[in-house]
Design a protein around this motif. Structure first.
Motif, PDB file in Angstrom:
ATOM      1  N   ALA A   1      11.534 -21.696   7.203  1.00  0.00           N
ATOM      2  CA  ALA A   1      12.109 -22.786   6.148  1.00  0.00           C
ATOM      3  C   ALA A   1      11.230 -22.732   4.903  1.00  0.00           C
ATOM      4  N   VAL A   2      10.126 -22.374   4.705  1.00  0.00           N
ATOM      5  CA  VAL A   2       9.559 -21.933   3.645  1.00  0.00           C
ATOM      6  C   VAL A   2      10.434 -20.846   2.628  1.00  0.00           C
ATOM      7  N   PHE A   3      10.495 -19.966   3.416  1.00  0.00           N
ATOM      8  CA  PHE A   3      11.482 -18.747   2.710  1.00  0.00           C
ATOM      9  C   PHE A   3      12.624 -19.329   2.214  1.00  0.00           C
ATOM     10  N   LYS A   4      13.367 -20.062   3.294  1.00  0.00           N
ATOM     11  CA  LYS A   4      14.829 -20.460   2.954  1.00  0.00           C
ATOM     12  C   LYS A   4      14.667 -21.492   1.702  1.00  0.00           C
ATOM     13  N   THR A   5      13.441 -22.131   1.581  1.00  0.00           N
ATOM     14  CA  THR A   5      13.343 -23.095   0.167  1.00  0.00           C
ATOM     15  C   THR A   5      13.395 -22.092  -1.045  1.00  0.00           C
ATOM     16  N   PHE A   6      12.646 -21.036  -0.886  1.00  0.00           N
ATOM     17  CA  PHE A   6      12.629 -19.891  -1.953  1.00  0.00           C
ATOM     18  C   PHE A   6      14.089 -19.617  -2.234  1.00  0.00           C
ATOM     19  N   ALA A   7      14.828 -19.088  -1.011  1.00  0.00           N
ATOM     20  CA  ALA A   7      15.901 -18.405  -1.072  1.00  0.00           C
ATOM     21  C   ALA A   7      17.025 -19.506  -1.937  1.00  0.00           C
ATOM     22  N   GLU A   8      16.909 -20.746  -1.602  1.00  0.00           N
ATOM     23  CA  GLU A   8      17.776 -21.739  -2.478  1.00  0.00           C
ATOM     24  C   GLU A   8      17.236 -21.955  -3.923  1.00  0.00           C
ATOM     25  N   GLN A   9      16.241 -21.684  -4.039  1.00  0.00           N
ATOM     26  CA  GLN A   9      15.589 -21.816  -5.514  1.00  0.00           C
ATOM     27  C   GLN A   9      16.275 -20.477  -6.446  1.00  0.00           C
ATOM     28  N   THR A  10      16.740 -19.417  -5.712  1.00  0.00           N
ATOM     29  CA  THR A  10      17.149 -18.418  -6.421  1.00  0.00           C
ATOM     30  C   THR A  10      18.502 -18.594  -6.776  1.00  0.00           C
ATOM     31  N   SER A  11      19.293 -19.841  -6.486  1.00  0.00           N
ATOM     32  CA  SER A  11      20.330 -20.039  -6.833  1.00  0.00           C
ATOM     33  C   SER A  11      20.548 -20.278  -8.572  1.00  0.00           C
TER      34      SER A  11
ATOM     35  N   LYS B   1       0.805  -1.018  -0.050  1.00  0.00           N
ATOM     36  CA  LYS B   1      -0.175  -0.091   0.105  1.00  0.00           C
ATOM     37  C   LYS B   1       0.965   1.070   0.109  1.00  0.00           C
ATOM     38  N   GLY B   2       1.900   1.248   0.811  1.00  0.00           N
ATOM     39  CA  GLY B   2       2.792   2.658   0.788  1.00  0.00           C
ATOM     40  C   GLY B   2       3.568   2.645  -0.281  1.00  0.00           C
ATOM     41  N   ALA B   3       4.240   1.548  -0.985  1.00  0.00           N
ATOM     42  CA  ALA B   3       4.692   1.671  -2.337  1.00  0.00           C
ATOM     43  C   ALA B   3       3.878   2.151  -3.324  1.00  0.00           C
ATOM     44  N   GLU B   4       2.749   1.715  -3.433  1.00  0.00           N
ATOM     45  CA  GLU B   4       1.654   1.913  -4.411  1.00  0.00           C
ATOM     46  C   GLU B   4       1.426   3.495  -4.383  1.00  0.00           C
ATOM     47  N   SER B   5       1.353   4.032  -3.138  1.00  0.00           N
ATOM     48  CA  SER B   5       0.734   5.449  -3.179  1.00  0.00           C
ATOM     49  C   SER B   5       1.838   6.322  -3.716  1.00  0.00           C
ATOM     50  N   THR B   6       3.116   6.005  -3.951  1.00  0.00           N
ATOM     51  CA  THR B   6       4.165   6.653  -4.572  1.00  0.00           C
ATOM     52  C   THR B   6       3.736   6.444  -6.023  1.00  0.00           C
ATOM     53  N   GLY B   7       3.070   5.607  -6.690  1.00  0.00           N
ATOM     54  CA  GLY B   7       2.973   5.290  -8.169  1.00  0.00           C
ATOM     55  C   GLY B   7       3.794   4.230  -8.757  1.00  0.00           C
ATOM     56  N   ALA B   8       4.397   3.417  -7.611  1.00  0.00           N
ATOM     57  CA  ALA B   8       5.061   2.147  -8.090  1.00  0.00           C
ATOM     58  C   ALA B   8       3.929   1.143  -8.487  1.00  0.00           C
ATOM     59  N   SER B   9       4.680   0.190  -9.209  1.00  0.00           N
ATOM     60  CA  SER B   9       3.971  -0.777  -9.687  1.00  0.00           C
ATOM     61  C   SER B   9       4.010  -2.019  -8.705  1.00  0.00           C
ATOM     62  N   VAL B  10       3.364  -2.532  -8.037  1.00  0.00           N
ATOM     63  CA  VAL B  10       3.835  -3.610  -6.773  1.00  0.00           C
ATOM     64  C   VAL B  10       2.950  -4.674  -7.352  1.00  0.00           C
ATOM     65  N   ILE B  11       3.716  -5.828  -7.399  1.00  0.00           N
ATOM     66  CA  ILE B  11       3.116  -7.272  -7.303  1.00  0.00           C
ATOM     67  C   ILE B  11       3.500  -8.105  -6.266  1.00  0.00           C
ATOM     68  N   VAL B  12       2.384  -8.609  -5.421  1.00  0.00           N
ATOM     69  CA  VAL B  12       2.584  -9.367  -4.397  1.00  0.00           C
ATOM     70  C   VAL B  12       2.708 -10.698  -4.650  1.00  0.00           C
ATOM     71  N   HIS B  13       3.675 -11.569  -4.207  1.00  0.00           N
ATOM     72  CA  HIS B  13       3.708 -13.145  -4.333  1.00  0.00           C
ATOM     73  C   HIS B  13       3.746 -13.799  -3.006  1.00  0.00           C
ATOM     74  N   ASN B  14       2.879 -14.854  -2.793  1.00  0.00           N
ATOM     75  CA  ASN B  14       3.095 -15.835  -1.661  1.00  0.00           C
ATOM     76  C   ASN B  14       3.973 -16.739  -2.191  1.00  0.00           C
ATOM     77  N   ILE B  15       5.168 -16.977  -1.561  1.00  0.00           N
ATOM     78  CA  ILE B  15       5.983 -17.884  -2.272  1.00  0.00           C
ATOM     79  C   ILE B  15       5.755 -19.291  -1.923  1.00  0.00           C
ATOM     80  N   GLU B  16       4.831 -19.716  -1.127  1.00  0.00           N
ATOM     81  CA  GLU B  16       4.610 -20.970  -0.360  1.00  0.00           C
ATOM     82  C   GLU B  16       4.066 -21.525  -1.644  1.00  0.00           C
ATOM     83  N   ASN B  17       3.124 -20.990  -2.150  1.00  0.00           N
ATOM     84  CA  ASN B  17       2.332 -21.740  -3.205  1.00  0.00           C
ATOM     85  C   ASN B  17       2.514 -20.709  -4.578  1.00  0.00           C
ATOM     86  N   PRO B  18       3.723 -20.681  -4.761  1.00  0.00           N
ATOM     87  CA  PRO B  18       3.797 -19.732  -6.021  1.00  0.00           C
ATOM     88  C   PRO B  18       3.092 -20.132  -7.277  1.00  0.00           C
ATOM     89  N   VAL B  19       2.658 -19.042  -8.033  1.00  0.00           N
ATOM     90  CA  VAL B  19       2.063 -19.000  -9.576  1.00  0.00           C
ATOM     91  C   VAL B  19       3.207 -19.052 -10.244  1.00  0.00           C
TER      92      VAL B  19
END
Lengths: 191, 191, 191, 191
Positions: free
Chosen positions: C68-78, C24-42
């Motif tokens: 651990a869910v976040f860390k799984t994502f972090a490892e996928q960024t390898s 909400k804060g970021a969008e208020s500046t005019g930024a384009s914001v995409i929110v992703h839940n990394i546990e069930n990634p689209v």
């Protein structure tokens, strides 16, 4: 009787007040506690440290780390470090600052690394936050575990600055470290 | 006889090789050592952990922190954490990665925080770098102190991958932790 | 228009609530914001990340580190890491837990290391604690600086859980990161 | 032309040698670089810092953290910190010590926290280890990412102490930070 040295720096007596509460807790277990202000060290500081079973480090958190005065002391420990003279002593740490977190963890991390370089064994805070125990005492109210973390504001030291619950947490921490020291001191050292 | 559980994760056997060297060192002191791969835990993992005098955590460093598999295990420890069932056990940690530093320190810091939350007492690496002792053995060749840090490349595990000097450092670390455990276990617990 | 992806994990919607306030804060500046839940990634998660000017990481703090869910994502960024595909993107991070400190700093440190390995540029919290500005708004009430740190209890998400002042801090953080992203995106890239 | 100030401490010229290599790299991009030894600061140090687009911190790692001299400087920055005068400047950091890891990461973490408290934006090392790029240049040979980390021994400074590959890594780091500074400086600031 196990001997504990509390080596602390305090600019405005707030961290000193915490040091004295930690000492009170430790002494209540029967431990012998010597409190040293490292900013103006007396001559026997280094022989006391050398003889201690446990050293508890204390520093305010300034700009997110131990104070420069504490760091100066840490660098002076390079002398016993080189010969690993403090290896297998116990160590623990505490810090005080003006906000609940306030990057106090970085200060505690710096102290753990110092202890690690010396080959010391690190005793953690050991006081579960009251929010989890439900004891209603508001102990460890910020949720730090790597050491003791307390808060004060810039007003002069008083029984409520640092707060009473932080002072009680400090005494519990002192008891915990002293009990670990007694156990460690009575354990049989490897040949 | 003090009991040590090594709880490790290893994807490609490199961290496992380190775990086995740590075990070898610890066993050489007469300690009872149980090695558990936490990725595919056997049923007695949790009762073994509960009974241990000391738990040594092991994880590769992936993207600058403990592995997700290790972190899953860490979160499962919230059950004994809540009741502080592991309080006053000893803890120590090791990690392996593909570069000398490779942010292995963050992994060791994560493990110290885990141990701190449990109220455990942390045993550091205890092996002085050979560059300072001048023993010519190339021990602790990267200069980590908060735990054991070793290196391997992506080739299969062999007596030189992880390197022979890292394997020897691992055995020395195992001895150090086991001696601390023996001392701690024989010490008189506070009433 | 600069694009920001918020990549978060949340088990019980508390960290998710923070993610939405940051957005909400970021969008208020005019930024384009995409929110992703990394546990069930689209499916488009990875192409969105690849196209983003800035990635904001979000995770609860569990047992003193990212989940651990976040860390799984972090490892996928390898995968993008190996080719340094995210080099020179902006990054920032936030975390939520049940105590004021609660070792949230370790989580933020883990995220900074992740960003560092990617060669990203790290935007800090940027919201001065109200205790120092005297604005009476109770912003950044715990005194974290490396990223955004909020608190909730185990009761269901509500406008006051996480607390209203933490939600406002989250929006300020979102504005700060978005302004940095706009500036960075409009700056002339080196040839 | 973007302005970069390198604010470093060096006891025995090793860290100073790194500072000069970083400056060389940054200057090769056309940046204006001012190098300040903070141990014996000249009067214009603080006005130079105030005017800088980017500040690069440099310190040896002593006993696992920034030097006491550097910490003294860090505490003096509490004056611009209070009014957040350095907010939105870029920051980066480097450190030198006698072992590959040597707890240099703690020093870099301390610098990131300092920058975070100031609301600065942190530029990471940006030099991928040669072991992963296969460029055969032995760059970033220890695998640090949060900043630049180099090694020297106690012998006097020479073209190979710190090592030639660390000096080249320092120049690459200088280029990376300077390019980020140019981009940031040319970006449009939020109104």
């Amino acid at each position: 009787m196990p001997t504990i040295v509390i080596a602390y720096h305090s600019s405005n007596h707030h961290t000193e007040a915490v040091a004295l509460e930690v000492a009170k807790g430790a002494e209540s277990t029967g431990a012998s506690v010597i409190v040293h202000n490292i900013e103006n060290p007396v001559e026997r500081l280094w022989s006391d440290l050398s003889a201690a079973d446990c050293i508890i480090f204390g520093s305010p958190t300034y700009m997110g780390d131990v104070s420069a005065v504490f760091k100066t002391f840490a660098e002076q420990t390079s002398k016993p470090w080189f010969g690993q003279e403090w290896k297998n002593k116990l160590a623990a740490g505490f810090t005080n600052s003006g906000t609940p977190a306030g990057d106090k963890l970085t200060t505690l991390q710096s102290m753990t690394i110092l202890a690690a370089q010396h080959g010391m064994v690190w005793v953690n805070c050991g006081v579960m936050p009251s929010v989890y125990t439900g004891d209603g005492k508001n102990l460890n109210r910020f949720g730090h575990y790597l050491g003791l973390a307390t808060m004060s504001d810039n007003s002069p030291v008083s029984p409520t600055n640092p707060a009473a619950e932080d002072r009680e947490t400090a005494r519990q921490f002192g008891i915990h470290v002293a009990q670990a020291t007694a156990r460690w001191a009575s354990g049989q050292k490897a040949a």
